[in-house]
Scaffold this motif. Structure first.
Motif, PDB file in Angstrom:
ATOM      1  N   ASP A  55       0.833  -1.203   0.000  1.00 49.23           N
ATOM      2  CA  ASP A  55       0.000   0.000   0.000  1.00 49.23           C
ATOM      3  C   ASP A  55       0.865   1.250   0.000  1.00 49.23           C
ATOM      4  O   ASP A  55       0.582   2.217  -0.729  1.00 49.23           O
ATOM      5  CB  ASP A  55      -0.911   0.018   1.230  1.00 49.23           C
ATOM      6  N   ASP A  56       1.908   1.241   0.814  1.00 49.47           N
ATOM      7  CA  ASP A  56       2.772   2.424   0.918  1.00 49.47           C
ATOM      8  C   ASP A  56       3.565   2.669  -0.359  1.00 49.47           C
ATOM      9  O   ASP A  56       3.647   3.810  -0.842  1.00 49.47           O
ATOM     10  CB  ASP A  56       3.736   2.287   2.098  1.00 49.47           C
ATOM     11  N   SER A  57       4.158   1.617  -0.934  1.00 47.69           N
ATOM     12  CA  SER A  57       4.998   1.828  -2.113  1.00 47.69           C
ATOM     13  C   SER A  57       4.173   2.263  -3.316  1.00 47.69           C
ATOM     14  O   SER A  57       4.571   3.160  -4.078  1.00 47.69           O
ATOM     15  CB  SER A  57       5.792   0.553  -2.443  1.00 47.69           C
ATOM     16  N   VAL A  58       3.001   1.659  -3.496  1.00 51.14           N
ATOM     17  CA  VAL A  58       2.146   2.047  -4.618  1.00 51.14           C
ATOM     18  C   VAL A  58       1.546   3.427  -4.383  1.00 51.14           C
ATOM     19  O   VAL A  58       1.537   4.283  -5.280  1.00 51.14           O
ATOM     20  CB  VAL A  58       1.037   1.005  -4.848  1.00 51.14           C
ATOM     21  N   GLY A  59       1.070   3.665  -3.172  1.00 53.38           N
ATOM     22  CA  GLY A  59       0.459   4.959  -2.864  1.00 53.38           C
ATOM     23  C   GLY A  59       1.414   6.121  -3.032  1.00 53.38           C
ATOM     24  O   GLY A  59       1.072   7.155  -3.622  1.00 53.38           O
ATOM     25  N   SER A  60       2.629   5.981  -2.515  1.00 54.50           N
ATOM     26  CA  SER A  60       3.602   7.074  -2.622  1.00 54.50           C
ATOM     27  C   SER A  60       4.035   7.279  -4.068  1.00 54.50           C
ATOM     28  O   SER A  60       4.275   8.413  -4.500  1.00 54.50           O
ATOM     29  CB  SER A  60       4.813   6.791  -1.735  1.00 54.50           C
ATOM     30  N   PHE A  61       4.126   6.190  -4.833  1.00 55.43           N
ATOM     31  CA  PHE A  61       4.496   6.279  -6.244  1.00 55.43           C
ATOM     32  C   PHE A  61       3.441   7.084  -7.018  1.00 55.43           C
ATOM     33  O   PHE A  61       3.759   8.007  -7.782  1.00 55.43           O
ATOM     34  CB  PHE A  61       4.636   4.869  -6.815  1.00 55.43           C
ATOM     35  N   ILE A  62       2.176   6.763  -6.797  1.00 51.74           N
ATOM     36  CA  ILE A  62       1.092   7.470  -7.486  1.00 51.74           C
ATOM     37  C   ILE A  62       1.024   8.929  -7.036  1.00 51.74           C
ATOM     38  O   ILE A  62       0.871   9.847  -7.857  1.00 51.74           O
ATOM     39  CB  ILE A  62      -0.248   6.753  -7.242  1.00 51.74           C
ATOM     40  N   ASP A  63       1.148   9.164  -5.719  1.00 57.28           N
ATOM     41  CA  ASP A  63       1.087  10.535  -5.212  1.00 57.28           C
ATOM     42  C   ASP A  63       2.209  11.390  -5.797  1.00 57.28           C
ATOM     43  O   ASP A  63       2.002  12.557  -6.164  1.00 57.28           O
ATOM     44  CB  ASP A  63       1.177  10.545  -3.683  1.00 57.28           C
ATOM     45  N   SER A  64       3.397  10.821  -5.901  1.00 56.90           N
ATOM     46  CA  SER A  64       4.534  11.568  -6.460  1.00 56.90           C
ATOM     47  C   SER A  64       4.320  11.846  -7.945  1.00 56.90           C
ATOM     48  O   SER A  64       4.675  12.916  -8.446  1.00 56.90           O
ATOM     49  CB  SER A  64       5.830  10.785  -6.255  1.00 56.90           C
ATOM     50  N   PHE A  65       3.724  10.901  -8.651  1.00 58.59           N
ATOM     51  CA  PHE A  65       3.414  11.115 -10.063  1.00 58.59           C
ATOM     52  C   PHE A  65       2.427  12.271 -10.218  1.00 58.59           C
ATOM     53  O   PHE A  65       2.622  13.172 -11.049  1.00 58.59           O
ATOM     54  CB  PHE A  65       2.826   9.840 -10.673  1.00 58.59           C
ATOM     55  N   LYS A  66       1.375  12.267  -9.408  1.00 60.44           N
ATOM     56  CA  LYS A  66       0.385  13.340  -9.499  1.00 60.44           C
ATOM     57  C   LYS A  66       0.979  14.690  -9.122  1.00 60.44           C
ATOM     58  O   LYS A  66       0.588  15.726  -9.675  1.00 60.44           O
ATOM     59  CB  LYS A  66      -0.804  13.026  -8.586  1.00 60.44           C
ATOM     60  N   ALA A  67       1.915  14.679  -8.184  1.00 56.86           N
ATOM     61  CA  ALA A  67       2.533  15.933  -7.739  1.00 56.86           C
ATOM     62  C   ALA A  67       3.604  16.426  -8.708  1.00 56.86           C
ATOM     63  O   ALA A  67       4.091  17.554  -8.574  1.00 56.86           O
ATOM     64  CB  ALA A  67       3.136  15.746  -6.348  1.00 56.86           C
ATOM     65  N   GLY A  68       3.976  15.601  -9.667  1.00 54.35           N
ATOM     66  CA  GLY A  68       4.984  15.996 -10.636  1.00 54.35           C
ATOM     67  C   GLY A  68       6.400  15.997 -10.090  1.00 54.35           C
ATOM     68  O   GLY A  68       7.270  16.705 -10.611  1.00 54.35           O
ATOM     69  N   THR A  69       6.653  15.180  -9.063  1.00 56.11           N
ATOM     70  CA  THR A  69       7.977  15.185  -8.428  1.00 56.11           C
ATOM     71  C   THR A  69       8.856  14.013  -8.864  1.00 56.11           C
ATOM     72  O   THR A  69       9.992  13.902  -8.416  1.00 56.11           O
ATOM     73  CB  THR A  69       7.837  15.161  -6.895  1.00 56.11           C
TER      74      THR A  69
END
Length: 424
Positions: free
Chosen positions: A403-417
């Motif tokens: 959950d953490d690895s997928v969630g942080s990956f998606i959040d970073s993609f959306k944030a453009g980082t």
């Protein structure tokens, strides 16, 4: 209107007496139907379609003012953009707004140009197939091409093997629209499979599925010869409903099979692969899963990896328990970002796939992303493909799927980082 600023930013390039200037987006697009024109000077089909669109625009402007076109450029530099835009009478997204351009391409699943997306005055999607609408309705008599209710568009007159039939023939059944043609080799290869599938369901007493043939044949003789091989009903040769249904379901190639439920809701816009992979019909009627098996294809909820950001978990050499856990994790995100949004006009926000065994597509992704081969891979690798953004992709540093690895990956993609990489 906030929805126009959210799409295009605060300013657009406009023209007045040949002079280009920046104008507030809201004042340019307020209370208008908006056509987004994805195009580029280097693209020959674009250069062929643009004069047709210019004529359409200028002619329609003499009749009504409640629409505007926004040019979204895929040109390679300012010079290309400026030269191409000089031929256009409408407004444009500033060439410098590359991030907004990428977001628009991703949002509307643009995987080829020229592409003309039609939005209603409230920003809701009318059609992603505006190019066909312009070609088939060059005077704009039916503009802005709001689709009829499906029941009206489908009509009530069809041809059966023993003569005319009406919609009562498939009432209460799942319905497949089969777009195909005799001149198409892949169609001639798939049709016998679909015939066998259809007949075997009937033989098993499963009278829950009907098919309507929507022909792209070029002559009545070809149509008659091809339809003779089919046990289901058909629309008449060259019937106008065929083009309307093809546009409605965004059919870009044949053979194509769209399956709907008895109430007319789309179950699967890309069911051809389902028939291929499930010839006995054990998974019928093929409601898309929140996460799909990459070895079975690259389509999900009527979209594919070319048209939506797509998260892929490459785990060909991981253990069964790790794979099962990963699938459960991906399914959680797929429920929220794919399945829950699939019925919206824009479709899923993101697609999800897993590769638990070697397959040509998984190997191709590894090759394009310059990853280790499947033979030498040990840990899981999360890849986020964003092909609508000019073939971009992103890699996660995580070696497991949680959950953490997928969630942080998606959040970073959306944030453009995340660091963008280029396929190839």
């Amino acid at each position: 209107m906030a929805h126009w600023e959210a799409l295009f930013g605060s300013t657009l390039q406009t023209k007045s007496n040949g002079e280009v200037s920046n104008s507030p987006t809201v004042s340019v697009l307020e209370d208008k139907v908006v056509l987004i024109y994805f195009s580029a000077h280097w693209c020959p089909p674009c250069r062929g379609f643009t004069p047709q669109l210019v004529k359409f625009y200028n002619d329609l402007k003499t009749k009504r003012q409640d629409f505007e076109i926004v040019f979204v450029s895929s040109d390679k530099d300012d010079a290309g953009f400026n030269g191409y835009y000089s031929d256009m009478p409408w407004t444009a997204l500033p060439f410098s707004e590359r991030q907004l351009k990428s977001k628009l391409s991703s949002k509307f699943g643009v995987n080829g140009i020229p592409c003309l997306v039609v939005l209603n005055k409230d920003g809701s999607l009318i059609s992603k197939n505006g190019r066909t609408c312009v070609s088939e309705d060059p005077t704009g008599e039916k503009f802005p091409w709001v689709p009829l209710p499906l029941k009206e568009e489908l009509g009530n007159s069809f041809i059966g093997k023993n003569g005319p039939v009406d919609s009562s023939h498939f009432e209460g059944k799942y319905l497949g629209l089969y777009f195909s043609a005799h001149w198409c080799p892949p169609c001639r290869g798939f049709t016998p499979k679909l015939v066998k599938y259809y007949n075997e369901r009937k033989e098993k007493g499963k009278n829950d599925f009907e098919v309507i043939f929507c022909s792209s044949d070029q002559s009545k003789e070809q149509f008659d010869e091809y339809y003779a091989e089919m046990p289901w009903i058909t629309l008449p040769f060259k019937d106008s409903r065929i083009g309307a249904l093809s546009s409605r379901f965004e059919v870009e190639g044949i053979p194509s099979l769209v399956i709907m439920d008895p109430d007319g809701n789309v179950v699967n816009k890309s069911a051809r692969g389902c028939i291929d992979s499930d010839p006995r019909g054990e998974r019928f009627p093929y409601y898309p899963e929140p996460v799909e098996d990459l070895s079975q294809g690259v389509e999900s909820f009527g979209f594919d990896v070319n048209s939506k950001p797509t998260l892929v978990a490459l785990m060909e050499n991981c253990g069964d328990d790790d794979q099962a856990d990963a699938k459960a994790v991906l399914a959680k995100f797929g429920e929220r970002l794919a399945k829950a949004k699939a019925a919206s006009a824009e479709g899923p926000e993101m697609l999800f796939f897993y590769a638990f065994k070697p397959s040509p597509m998984a190997s191709r992704i590894r090759e394009l992303c310059k990853l280790s081969t499947v033979e030498s891979a040990e840990d899981a690798q999360l890849v986020l493909l964003n092909i609508p953004d000019g073939g971009g992709f992103y890699l996660s540093d995580a070696t497991d799927v949680t959950d953490d690895s997928v969630g942080s990956f998606i959040d970073s993609f959306k944030a453009g980082t995340l660091t963008r990489k280029q396929l190839g």
